[in-house]
Design an enzyme around this catalytic site. Structure first.
Site, PDB file in Angstrom:
ATOM      1  CB  CYS A  64     -13.020  -3.234  -6.491  1.00 16.21           C
ATOM      2  SG  CYS A  64     -12.361  -3.544  -4.855  1.00 16.21           S
ATOM      3  CB  CYS A  88      -4.385  -2.774  -5.206  1.00 13.35           C
ATOM      4  SG  CYS A  88      -6.073  -2.423  -5.734  1.00 13.35           S
ATOM      5  CB  CYS A 136      -5.224  -1.170  -9.008  1.00 10.80           C
ATOM      6  SG  CYS A 136      -4.578  -1.536 -10.635  1.00 10.80           S
TER       7      CYS A 136
HETATM    8  S1  SF4 Z   1      -9.370  -4.282  -6.981  1.00 12.35           S
HETATM    9 FE1  SF4 Z   1     -10.318  -4.526  -4.934  1.00 12.35          FE
HETATM   10  S2  SF4 Z   1     -10.312  -6.715  -4.453  1.00 12.35           S
HETATM   11 FE2  SF4 Z   1      -8.952  -6.375  -6.236  1.00 12.35          FE
HETATM   12  S3  SF4 Z   1      -6.929  -6.221  -5.381  1.00 12.35           S
HETATM   13 FE3  SF4 Z   1      -7.704  -4.108  -5.509  1.00 12.35          FE
HETATM   14  S4  SF4 Z   1      -8.772  -3.694  -3.554  1.00 12.35           S
HETATM   15 FE4  SF4 Z   1      -8.399  -5.902  -3.675  1.00 12.35          FE
END
Ligand code: SF4
Length: 244
Positions: free
Chosen positions: A206, A122, A231
């Site tokens: 995700c 993230c 996130c």
């Molecule tokens: S939501 Fe999932 S795929 Fe998107 S940046 Fe975060 S960890 Fe990575």
């Protein structure tokens, strides 16, 4: 049954909430001339905000994060928004070299292996492009609502971050029924994944559909516990940690 039929309801006070949100957006645009941006996730709430901004010709830029792992249905909304409202949606993508390095080192499925790796992903794919989006801007607008999760239960209508930047959350008091009533009333375009039981939509790896009775954010990072499920975009950080 589609999202509008499932969720749209006219509830008491809806028109006043719309009027209050518009007034907040107008005041925000006036207070931050030329340096305010709507950070849209292209989810239902953000479609409402973009509609209000465009309908009332508010001088607020519209921008999104293109993490490289979005659903095609989400990306397809960008040209639809641009055509409908005659505006440009800025796309902020992560730097490619660190992303390629991360995937080589940790694999395509790193995010499910540990919270640390998920947060690192993230940070690369979302926080770094967010910093790019916010650079040189003194304020931003989000579609956060208190009802979305326990973590967001006390979201204020506006707040100053540790970096001094103001974040406006003009939908803080809206319900999910309000969001869909507005979308239905104004014919606002929305992500077709909402019709497939995806209330909250992020990166494809995700995000999953939810079942009847599941929590609004149950389809996001479902392998983690509730407290970890952010996130980092909306976590207050001290100034020294700001990526902007
Ligand atoms: S939501 Fe999932 S795929 Fe998107 S940046 Fe975060 S960890 Fe990575």
């Amino acid at each position: 049954m589609g999202a509008i039929a499932l969720y749209a309801r006219a509830t008491p006070g809806h028109e006043q909430r719309v009027a209050d949100t518009l007034a907040q957006l107008q005041a925000a645009a006036a207070a931050h001339p030329g340096d305010i941006v709507q950070a849209t996730s292209l989810g239902a709430e953000d479609m409402v905000l973009t509609d209000l901004i465009a309908r009332h010709r508010l001088p607020i830029a519209v921008a999104t994060l293109d993490t490289g792992l979005m659903h095609p249905q989400t990306l397809a909304l960008i040209p639809r928004l641009e055509a409908r409202y005659g505006l440009r949606v800025e796309r902020h993508a992560p730097a490619q070299e660190p992303v390629v390095h991360f995937v080589r080192q940790h694999g395509e499925q790193a995010m499910v292996r540990s919270i640390e790796l998920r947060k690192a992903c993230c940070a690369l794919r979302k926080l770094q492009p967010l910093a790019q989006m916010l650079k040189g801007r003194s304020a931003w607008v989000t579609g956060l609502r208190r009802e979305q999760s326990a973590n967001r239960g006390s979201v204020p209508v506006s707040e100053r971050g540790g970096d001094g930047r103001i974040k406006f959350n003009p939908l803080a008091e809206w319900s999910w029924a309000d969001v869909w009533h507005y979308i239905a009333t104004h014919g606002v375009p929305y992500n077709e994944l909402h019709d497939q039981f995806f209330p909250s939509i992020g990166c494809a790896p995700c995000t999953r559909a939810i079942a009847v009775g599941e929590d609004f954010r149950a389809g996001r990072w479902w392998w983690e516990n509730e407290a970890a499920k952010e996130c980092g975009l909306h976590v207050a950080r001290p100034a020294e940690e700001s990526h902007a």
